[in-house]
Each structure stands twice: as C-alpha cells, then as structure tokens.
Design a protein around this motif. Structure first.
Motif, PDB file in Angstrom:
ATOM      1  N   GLN A 124       0.857  -1.180   0.026  1.00  0.00           N
ATOM      2  CA  GLN A 124       0.045   0.118  -0.017  1.00  0.00           C
ATOM      3  C   GLN A 124       0.924   1.319   0.115  1.00  0.00           C
ATOM      4  O   GLN A 124       0.424   2.362  -0.739  1.00  0.00           O
ATOM      5  CB  GLN A 124      -1.123   0.031   1.049  1.00  0.00           C
ATOM      6  CG  GLN A 124      -2.006  -0.977   1.124  1.00  0.00           C
ATOM      7  CD  GLN A 124      -2.790  -1.129  -0.277  1.00  0.00           C
ATOM      8  OE1 GLN A 124      -2.990   0.037  -0.539  1.00  0.00           O
ATOM      9  NE2 GLN A 124      -2.804  -2.213  -0.921  1.00  0.00           N
ATOM     10  N   THR A 125       1.876   1.234   0.766  1.00  0.00           N
ATOM     11  CA  THR A 125       2.830   2.415   0.650  1.00  0.00           C
ATOM     12  C   THR A 125       3.478   2.641  -0.803  1.00  0.00           C
ATOM     13  O   THR A 125       3.523   3.683  -0.890  1.00  0.00           O
ATOM     14  CB  THR A 125       3.897   2.181   1.684  1.00  0.00           C
ATOM     15  OG1 THR A 125       3.331   2.155   3.011  1.00  0.00           O
ATOM     16  CG2 THR A 125       5.098   3.275   1.685  1.00  0.00           C
ATOM     17  N   PHE A 126       3.841   1.462  -1.318  1.00  0.00           N
ATOM     18  CA  PHE A 126       4.463   1.545  -2.569  1.00  0.00           C
ATOM     19  C   PHE A 126       3.316   2.237  -3.554  1.00  0.00           C
ATOM     20  O   PHE A 126       3.553   3.019  -4.484  1.00  0.00           O
ATOM     21  CB  PHE A 126       4.974   0.020  -3.155  1.00  0.00           C
ATOM     22  CG  PHE A 126       5.408   0.072  -4.246  1.00  0.00           C
ATOM     23  CD1 PHE A 126       6.629   0.753  -4.870  1.00  0.00           C
ATOM     24  CD2 PHE A 126       4.791  -0.855  -5.588  1.00  0.00           C
ATOM     25  CE1 PHE A 126       7.069   0.555  -5.950  1.00  0.00           C
ATOM     26  CE2 PHE A 126       5.364  -0.992  -6.657  1.00  0.00           C
ATOM     27  CZ  PHE A 126       6.444  -0.262  -7.083  1.00  0.00           C
ATOM     28  N   GLY A 127       2.139   1.729  -3.494  1.00  0.00           N
ATOM     29  CA  GLY A 127       0.957   2.104  -4.285  1.00  0.00           C
ATOM     30  C   GLY A 127       1.012   3.827  -4.166  1.00  0.00           C
ATOM     31  O   GLY A 127       0.673   4.572  -5.069  1.00  0.00           O
ATOM     32  N   ARG A 128       0.993   4.276  -2.752  1.00  0.00           N
ATOM     33  CA  ARG A 128       0.546   5.662  -2.660  1.00  0.00           C
ATOM     34  C   ARG A 128       1.753   6.572  -3.138  1.00  0.00           C
ATOM     35  O   ARG A 128       1.576   7.686  -3.678  1.00  0.00           O
ATOM     36  CB  ARG A 128       0.637   5.687  -0.980  1.00  0.00           C
ATOM     37  CG  ARG A 128      -0.662   5.433  -0.531  1.00  0.00           C
ATOM     38  CD  ARG A 128      -0.943   5.957   0.958  1.00  0.00           C
ATOM     39  NE  ARG A 128       0.102   5.500   2.034  1.00  0.00           N
ATOM     40  CZ  ARG A 128      -0.242   4.192   2.433  1.00  0.00           C
ATOM     41  NH1 ARG A 128      -1.099   3.402   2.434  1.00  0.00           N
ATOM     42  NH2 ARG A 128       0.666   3.675   3.181  1.00  0.00           N
ATOM     43  N   LEU A 129       3.173   5.894  -2.982  1.00  0.00           N
ATOM     44  CA  LEU A 129       4.463   6.618  -3.580  1.00  0.00           C
ATOM     45  C   LEU A 129       4.097   6.598  -4.997  1.00  0.00           C
ATOM     46  O   LEU A 129       4.372   7.795  -5.401  1.00  0.00           O
ATOM     47  CB  LEU A 129       5.614   5.835  -2.954  1.00  0.00           C
ATOM     48  CG  LEU A 129       5.903   5.767  -1.847  1.00  0.00           C
ATOM     49  CD1 LEU A 129       7.058   5.090  -1.257  1.00  0.00           C
ATOM     50  CD2 LEU A 129       6.034   7.521  -1.054  1.00  0.00           C
ATOM     51  N   SER A 136       2.459  14.247  -9.322  1.00  0.00           N
ATOM     52  CA  SER A 136       3.380  15.502  -9.457  1.00  0.00           C
ATOM     53  C   SER A 136       4.234  15.618 -10.638  1.00  0.00           C
ATOM     54  O   SER A 136       4.899  16.540 -10.518  1.00  0.00           O
ATOM     55  CB  SER A 136       4.344  15.427  -8.210  1.00  0.00           C
ATOM     56  OG  SER A 136       5.090  14.167  -8.458  1.00  0.00           O
ATOM     57  N   THR A 137       4.245  14.420 -11.411  1.00  0.00           N
ATOM     58  CA  THR A 137       5.212  14.677 -12.757  1.00  0.00           C
ATOM     59  C   THR A 137       4.249  15.152 -13.923  1.00  0.00           C
ATOM     60  O   THR A 137       3.300  14.406 -14.188  1.00  0.00           O
ATOM     61  CB  THR A 137       5.768  13.126 -13.037  1.00  0.00           C
ATOM     62  OG1 THR A 137       6.185  12.767 -11.824  1.00  0.00           O
ATOM     63  CG2 THR A 137       6.709  13.048 -14.243  1.00  0.00           C
ATOM     64  N   ALA A 138       4.732  16.117 -14.691  1.00  0.00           N
ATOM     65  CA  ALA A 138       4.106  16.612 -15.778  1.00  0.00           C
ATOM     66  C   ALA A 138       4.271  15.425 -16.909  1.00  0.00           C
ATOM     67  O   ALA A 138       5.328  14.871 -16.992  1.00  0.00           O
ATOM     68  CB  ALA A 138       4.751  17.796 -16.516  1.00  0.00           C
ATOM     69  N   GLU A 139       3.009  15.278 -17.591  1.00  0.00           N
ATOM     70  CA  GLU A 139       3.015  14.315 -18.930  1.00  0.00           C
ATOM     71  C   GLU A 139       3.965  15.114 -20.126  1.00  0.00           C
ATOM     72  O   GLU A 139       3.781  16.256 -20.247  1.00  0.00           O
ATOM     73  CB  GLU A 139       1.615  14.038 -19.389  1.00  0.00           C
ATOM     74  CG  GLU A 139       0.973  13.219 -18.249  1.00  0.00           C
ATOM     75  CD  GLU A 139       1.566  11.678 -18.519  1.00  0.00           C
ATOM     76  OE1 GLU A 139       1.752  11.349 -19.413  1.00  0.00           O
ATOM     77  OE2 GLU A 139       1.412  10.871 -17.313  1.00  0.00           O
TER      78      GLU A 139
END
Length: 140
Positions: A124-129, A136-139
C-alpha cells in the motif's frame, strides 16, 4: 545504501519488464498477448473512446493501435461500429470480453506473485508513493 535516481529508475523499468514477460507467458494460454489484453481492458472501461484515446491509454501510436485493432477484429475479439459523424468506434465481442475476464485473473496472479516480497502495508505504501509521483510529474 543510498540509490541514485538512475538506479531507482532502472529498477522501475526492470519491474515493468518482468511484469510484461510474466504476463505474456501466462496470457499465451489464452492465445493473446499483454498488448491485446490491455486493449480489451481499456475498451471495456472506455466503450465510447476514440481510436486515438485508446492508443494513448495503451501507450501506442494511433497507427499501431489501428493495426492492432484490425488484427483483433479479424480474430473476432472486437468489432467496429459507427460513431458520431465519420468516426468509427470499437466494441468488445462476447469472445473478447470472455478473454478480458480470463486474462484479468491471470494478470492478478502475475502481479500478486511479483509483489509477494512486500507486506500488505509495504504494498500500500508503494502504491501511494507511485500515485504521488504520477500526480506530481508533468506528462510529456
């Protein structure tokens, strides 16, 4: 050990490549590839999507997705239907939907096996990260 951005990026790519290899091996029992199953999945989730939209959803060019769709029409997995104006839409056939459902079960097995080294909390932590990074990353 501190890992560099490049090392982490390469690990993400290796994980993705492992998923693709495992998925293609399992989906071969259904006589479909990961690319075909992904197209079936996105057609089911986006029944009114244009060919261009489906190409973007499946990480393909319009031309590549058009060729894939033609092959899938020939195999009876999808059909072409008239859309608004001159647009052509695609729809799952009964056979295509059956393969989508069967493939989903195999994909669940692949991903569960791949992530079995993580605890439920770590997963779940991996999924949230991942969600944070994707938001937060622009396409491009």
């Amino acid at each position: 050990m501190t890992r560099t951005h490049q090392q982490i990026g390469l690990s993400v790519k290796r994980l993705q490549a492992r998923h693709h290899r495992m998925a293609n091996a399992r989906l071969a029992s259904l006589d479909i590839s990961l690319v075909q199953w992904d197209a079936l999945r996105h057609l089911a989730a986006n029944p009114e999507a244009s060919l261009h939209d489906l190409a973007q959803l499946t990480f393909q060019t319009d031309q590549s997705f058009g060729a894939l769709a033609s092959r899938m029409v020939e195999r009876g997995l999808i059909e072409r239907v008239p859309g608004p104006g001159r647009a052509i839409r695609h729809r799952l056939t009964e056979k295509g939907d059956e393969l989508r459902v069967a493939g989903a079960g195999l994909m669940d097995e692949v991903l569960e096996e791949s992530f079995k080294g993580l605890t439920a909390e770590e997963l779940q932590t991996f999924g949230r990260l991942l969600a944070v990074l994707l938001e937060s990353t622009a396409e491009v």
